[in-house]
Design a protein around this motif. Structure first.
Motif, PDB file in Angstrom:
ATOM      1  N   UNK A  93      12.620  12.467  16.832  1.00 46.43           N
ATOM      2  CA  UNK A  93      11.887  11.717  17.843  1.00 46.43           C
ATOM      3  C   UNK A  93      12.669  10.491  18.287  1.00 46.43           C
ATOM      4  N   UNK A  94      12.013   9.680  19.111  1.00 45.93           N
ATOM      5  CA  UNK A  94      12.629   8.414  19.515  1.00 45.93           C
ATOM      6  C   UNK A  94      12.904   7.546  18.298  1.00 45.93           C
ATOM      7  N   UNK A  95      12.005   7.639  17.300  1.00 46.57           N
ATOM      8  CA  UNK A  95      12.206   6.855  16.077  1.00 46.57           C
ATOM      9  C   UNK A  95      13.478   7.280  15.370  1.00 46.57           C
ATOM     10  N   UNK A  96      13.729   8.584  15.348  1.00 45.32           N
ATOM     11  CA  UNK A  96      14.925   9.078  14.662  1.00 45.32           C
ATOM     12  C   UNK A  96      16.192   8.709  15.419  1.00 45.32           C
ATOM     13  N   UNK A  97      16.218   9.017  16.706  1.00 48.12           N
ATOM     14  CA  UNK A  97      17.444   8.837  17.474  1.00 48.12           C
ATOM     15  C   UNK A  97      17.709   7.370  17.794  1.00 48.12           C
ATOM     16  N   UNK A  98      16.709   6.712  18.369  1.00 52.95           N
ATOM     17  CA  UNK A  98      16.896   5.311  18.776  1.00 52.95           C
ATOM     18  C   UNK A  98      16.626   4.348  17.627  1.00 52.95           C
ATOM     19  N   UNK A  99      15.547   4.597  16.871  1.00 53.64           N
ATOM     20  CA  UNK A  99      15.124   3.650  15.846  1.00 53.64           C
ATOM     21  C   UNK A  99      16.029   3.599  14.631  1.00 53.64           C
ATOM     22  N   UNK A 100      16.439   4.775  14.109  1.00 53.28           N
ATOM     23  CA  UNK A 100      17.292   4.779  12.909  1.00 53.28           C
ATOM     24  C   UNK A 100      18.658   4.193  13.224  1.00 53.28           C
ATOM     25  N   UNK A 166      -1.839  10.056  15.040  1.00 54.37           N
ATOM     26  CA  UNK A 166      -1.321  10.266  16.400  1.00 54.37           C
ATOM     27  C   UNK A 166      -1.204   8.939  17.141  1.00 54.37           C
ATOM     28  N   UNK A 167      -2.203   8.060  16.996  1.00 49.45           N
ATOM     29  CA  UNK A 167      -2.165   6.769  17.697  1.00 49.45           C
ATOM     30  C   UNK A 167      -0.967   5.936  17.252  1.00 49.45           C
ATOM     31  N   UNK A 168      -0.738   5.831  15.937  1.00 44.69           N
ATOM     32  CA  UNK A 168       0.392   5.045  15.438  1.00 44.69           C
ATOM     33  C   UNK A 168       1.723   5.682  15.847  1.00 44.69           C
ATOM     34  N   UNK A 169       1.796   6.999  15.788  1.00 45.84           N
ATOM     35  CA  UNK A 169       3.042   7.686  16.145  1.00 45.84           C
ATOM     36  C   UNK A 169       3.332   7.533  17.635  1.00 45.84           C
ATOM     37  N   UNK A 170       2.258   7.583  18.440  1.00 35.42           N
ATOM     38  CA  UNK A 170       2.430   7.425  19.889  1.00 35.42           C
ATOM     39  C   UNK A 170       2.999   6.062  20.249  1.00 35.42           C
ATOM     40  N   UNK A 171       2.616   5.035  19.478  1.00 32.41           N
ATOM     41  CA  UNK A 171       3.117   3.687  19.765  1.00 32.41           C
ATOM     42  C   UNK A 171       4.646   3.693  19.807  1.00 32.41           C
ATOM     43  N   UNK A 390      13.494  13.716  24.512  1.00 32.15           N
ATOM     44  CA  UNK A 390      13.079  13.580  23.116  1.00 32.15           C
ATOM     45  C   UNK A 390      11.693  12.955  23.035  1.00 32.15           C
ATOM     46  N   UNK A 391      11.526  11.848  23.732  1.00 29.32           N
ATOM     47  CA  UNK A 391      10.262  11.124  23.700  1.00 29.32           C
ATOM     48  C   UNK A 391       9.152  11.964  24.323  1.00 29.32           C
ATOM     49  N   UNK A 392       9.460  12.568  25.449  1.00 25.49           N
ATOM     50  CA  UNK A 392       8.461  13.335  26.184  1.00 25.49           C
ATOM     51  C   UNK A 392       7.942  14.508  25.362  1.00 25.49           C
ATOM     52  N   UNK A 393       8.865  15.230  24.718  1.00 26.26           N
ATOM     53  CA  UNK A 393       8.476  16.395  23.920  1.00 26.26           C
ATOM     54  C   UNK A 393       7.621  15.981  22.728  1.00 26.26           C
ATOM     55  N   UNK A 394       8.019  14.901  22.052  1.00 21.51           N
ATOM     56  CA  UNK A 394       7.264  14.451  20.870  1.00 21.51           C
ATOM     57  C   UNK A 394       5.890  13.927  21.286  1.00 21.51           C
ATOM     58  N   UNK A 395       5.842  13.154  22.367  1.00 17.88           N
ATOM     59  CA  UNK A 395       4.562  12.640  22.848  1.00 17.88           C
ATOM     60  C   UNK A 395       3.644  13.790  23.253  1.00 17.88           C
TER      61      UNK A 395
END
Length: 575
Positions: A93-100, A166-171, A390-395
């Motif tokens: 997800x965005x967390x993996x690619x951008x966040x890590x 889902x709410x926390x992950x969506x953030x 990435x973001x769109x698919x996960x969301x």
């Protein structure tokens, strides 16, 4: 569902309007802020091509989405290889690619805790969950958790747990998307979040799981290719020597500390600190709690568990996990290299630093700036489009799991007593999709400044404290009862959310309270809230002497036979 041609056309018109409005803002709006990025037309062109491509997939998928089974699980017709790549797409997800990569750039070695934690949850799913999920479930993980229990209480809990996670992950996803589109188009952050939320609603409303799956598969392939190129470019710069890459990163961190006025000794210590632990997780309890959240949270994520119902058999479910684990493990190795590459290529480049000495677009944009550094505008455009995908698919996957929790678990099973028709269930699902989209936009705006990998870790902590204990105990412990599962599950859910809110990450960083005022001192609540969840299930099941408890225990043998053998689980459709 009626013939979808008019629906697909409406989707195309809506998305075209969104794209046009975004371009108008990008081209004509001088927002008067010095830190706004110039419009990157190469990146915007690639972004536009991707949006059109995914809309075509949505139009194709809409023609195949005629029932609730099609909408939720693509009719159970996805192969193990395809589903493994889609799971990897969901997980990367965005967390993996951008966040890590941002966490590695900021904290060095400590950022690797995300990669390790996210990855080691997969053996739990492989050996304990995948086959049982496929044999017992239909649309949501509540089908599994409630298999032998009284339906309504367990499904109310499962839907509650799903929606909170889902709410926390969506953030995290919306923050990443907003920062990315802001950087790409030169838009205000909130406008970027609204555009992303609107596009996501189009994809889920009209394409369902089929569209979501194929967007995830294509995105996973593009992301793995793009990340491989970035990592190889970084290593090539250092003669393919990781040791040289680490030494270069230490030197840059030391030089930056000297520039900030640190003494030579202090600067050297700061530089060397990126090669050891302690920059991110400060104490053993936080480390254990954080690691538990990442490890066990994977087995409680509703949008990941839902993917096991899209394959036709338990054998294909196991294949899914095998392929997903391989792709995800490889990807996390790349993010570590990308993070250290960002220290070398991005932190020293004035092009990516604003007047205040801060990374343009925020720290979450480290990987995007590195793409520009190693591949210029064209590769920046490619990576930006892939990150958006990435973001769109996960969301979309998250929204789908939240919508299915409301329509299938609450509406069809609890409200209608299992007698809802497919059309009304789909209607409720679409209404929920719009509501979740609006919620995602609102939360994305509120949590703008948070590191997105960290925000996802909070979702993992809640999943590990609520969903995972109920799923684990209901499938593997004969003594588990309806009362125990529901009370223990809610205890884990409420405790994890409450401790998260009063932790420094939310109480101080997000709500703006003074430093040191947080009531709970640790970064992650999982060590405490997950323990409370398991203990609650165990204690209240043991204390349960009701007639229902006897029924629950008697149903364990039938559940065990079906979960282990698949007898009675699947027809040709997989349901």
């Amino acid at each position: 569902m009626k013939t979808p041609s008019s629906s697909a056309r409406r989707a195309l018109v809506l998305a075209s309007l969104l794209a046009a409005s975004a371009a108008a803002w990008a081209a004509g709006a001088d927002l008067g802020q010095a830190q706004k990025q110039p419009t990157n037309w190469t990146a915007i062109g690639m972004f536009g091509l991707f949006v059109l491509g995914t809309l075509f997939i949505t139009k194709w998928a809409a023609a195949k989405t005629k029932s609730a089974a099609d909408f939720y699980t693509a009719g159970g017709g996805i192969t193990g290889f395809q589903n493994g790549l889609a799971i990897a797409g969901d997980y990367m997800s965005a967390a993996s690619f951008l966040g890590i990569s941002a966490a590695v750039m900021a904290a060095g070695y400590d950022g690797l805790i995300y990669s390790i934690g996210f990855l080691v949850g997969w053996p739990v799913i492989t050996f304990l969950m995948a086959e049982r999920l496929r044999n017992l479930g239909k649309f949501t993980f509540a089908d599994v958790a409630a298999f032998r229990f009284k339906q309504s209480p367990v499904r109310i809990f499962a839907a509650s747990g799903t929606l909170v996670v889902v709410a926390f992950y969506l953030i995290a996803q919306m923050v990443g998307a907003g920062q990315l589109i802001k950087l790409l188009f030169g838009l205000e952050y909130w406008i970027a979040v609204v555009i992303v939320g609107s596009l996501m609603m189009v994809y889920v409303l009209f394409g369902g799981m089929t569209a979501t799956t194929w967007v995830q598969i294509i995105k996973a392939g593009l992301l793995l290719g793009g990340a491989s190129f970035m990592a190889l470019s970084v290593l090539w710069h250092f003669g393919f020597s990781p040791e040289a890459m680490f030494a270069g990163a230490v030197k840059i961190k030391t030089d930056l500390a000297l520039k900030d006025g640190k003494t030579a000794e202090a600067a050297a210590a700061i530089g060397q600190s990126i090669m050891g632990p302690g920059n991110f997780v400060k104490d053993p309890i936080s480390a254990i709690s954080f690691g538990m959240a990442l490890m066990f949270g994977t087995a409680g994520l509703p949008h990941i568990l839902m993917r096991f119902f899209t394959v036709p058999s338990a054998k294909e479910a196991r294949k899914s996990v095998m392929w997903a684990t391989g792709w995800i493990g490889y990807f996390y190795l790349l993010t570590f290299i990308i993070g250290f590459g960002a220290i070398t290529f991005v932190l020293t480049n004035a092009q990516f630093i604003d007047a205040k000495g801060v990374l343009i677009g925020g720290s979450n944009m480290a990987a995007i700036h590195l793409a520009n550094a190693v591949g210029g505008n064209v590769f920046l455009g490619f990576i930006s489009a892939v990150a958006f995908a990435t973001i769109l698919a996960v969301v979309a996957g998250l929204t789908l799991s939240g919508a299915s929790a409301v329509s299938h678990d609450l509406y069809a099973t609890v409200v209608k007593g299992g007698k809802a028709d497919s059309a009304s269930e789909l209607r409720v699902s679409r209404i929920t999709t719009v509501a979740l989209g609006l919620l995602a936009v609102l939360l994305g705006i509120v949590f703008e400044k948070q590191n997105i990998a960290f925000m996802v870790s909070l979702a993992f902590a809640i999943a590990a404290s609520a969903n995972f204990p109920v799923l684990f105990m209901s499938v593997l412990w004969k003594g588990c009862t309806t009362r125990g599962a529901v009370i223990g599950g809610f205890l884990g859910l409420i405790t994890s959310v409450a401790l998260t809110v009063v932790s420094p990450s939310v109480w101080e960083a997000t709500l703006g309270n003074p430093p040191g005022s947080a009531l709970f001192p640790y970064a992650s609540p999982c060590l405490f809230s997950m323990t409370i969840g398991f203990l609650g299930i165990w204690i209240f099941s043991l204390l349960d002497s009701s007639k229902r408890a006897d029924v629950d225990k008697q149903g364990f043998l039938a559940q065990q036979v079906r979960s282990e053998t698949g007898i009675g689980a699947a027809g040709a459709s997989g349901h």
